[in-house]
Design a protein around this motif. Structure first.
Motif, short mmCIF file in Angstrom:
data_model
loop_
_atom_site.label_atom_id
_atom_site.label_comp_id
_atom_site.label_asym_id
_atom_site.label_seq_id
_atom_site.Cartn_x
_atom_site.Cartn_y
_atom_site.Cartn_z
N GLY A 9 0.77 -1.22 0.00
CA GLY A 9 0.00 0.00 0.00
C GLY A 9 0.80 1.27 0.00
O GLY A 9 2.02 1.27 0.02
N LEU A 11 0.50 5.51 1.42
CA LEU A 11 -0.10 6.52 2.28
C LEU A 11 0.26 7.86 1.67
O LEU A 11 1.40 8.07 1.26
N ASP A 37 -8.35 9.74 3.62
CA ASP A 37 -8.65 8.48 2.93
C ASP A 37 -7.46 7.53 2.85
O ASP A 37 -7.55 6.46 2.26
N SER A 38 -6.33 7.91 3.45
CA SER A 38 -5.15 7.03 3.48
C SER A 38 -5.25 6.07 4.65
O SER A 38 -5.63 6.46 5.76
N ARG A 39 -4.90 4.83 4.39
CA ARG A 39 -4.87 3.82 5.44
C ARG A 39 -3.50 3.87 6.10
O ARG A 39 -2.48 3.63 5.44
N PRO A 41 -0.82 2.24 8.28
CA PRO A 41 -0.50 0.90 8.79
C PRO A 41 -0.32 0.92 10.31
O PRO A 41 -0.15 1.98 10.92
#
Length: 152
Positions: A9, A11, A37-39, A41
């Motif tokens: 992923g 970010l 909207d960023s995941r 970790p």
């Protein structure tokens, strides 16, 4: 050192001012305020690539996600990246962090000197991961995504 775990992923976010502690320890970091909207970790130390959206420049990085437990001054989770190959300040810039692998857990060290020793080892491990086949694949993906998004 713990097992390296693969992370997938990206970010994205803006570089903001932090406490300035990393610079004082010899590891100046870019503090990233993650986009909503960023995941983000889980808290840990990671190896990854930093893509500067304004220029497309790519830097090798070691990324810390956590609450800075050695200093016990906040419970807030911070995203900080130490760029191995530049001392540029990115304040106000938008960046993408492309994760290659998880290096280790974020832990509380007995002293700032112990933290610095661990950070040196983290950077060495990160360099090896970035140079690996997986690291190069993630870099290729990051550059392709940048081209699709910003070269229109």
């Amino acid at each position: 050192m713990g097992d390296t775990v693969t992370v997938h992923g990206q970010l994205t976010g803006a570089v903001v001012h932090g406490a300035g502690r990393g610079r004082g320890l010899g590891f100046p970091t870019a503090n990233v305020a993650a986009d909503p909207d960023s995941r983000v970790p889980p808290s840990a130390i990671y190896s990854g690539w930093v893509v500067r959206h304004s220029t497309g420049a790519v830097h090798r990085g070691t990324i810390s996600i956590g609450s800075n437990p050695t200093f016990c001054d906040t419970a807030d989770v911070h995203v900080e990246v130490y760029c191995h190959d530049t001392s540029d300040e990115f304040y106000g810039e938008r960046v993408g962090l492309w994760f290659v692998a998880r290096i280790r857990d974020t832990v509380k060290f007995a002293s700032p000197d112990d933290l610095v020793r661990a950070a040196r080892q983290d950077v060495l491990r990160s360099e090896a991961l970035l140079a690996s086949d997986r690291g190069r694949r993630v870099l290729t993906d990051a550059l392709a995504a940048y081209e699709r998004t910003f070269s229109a």
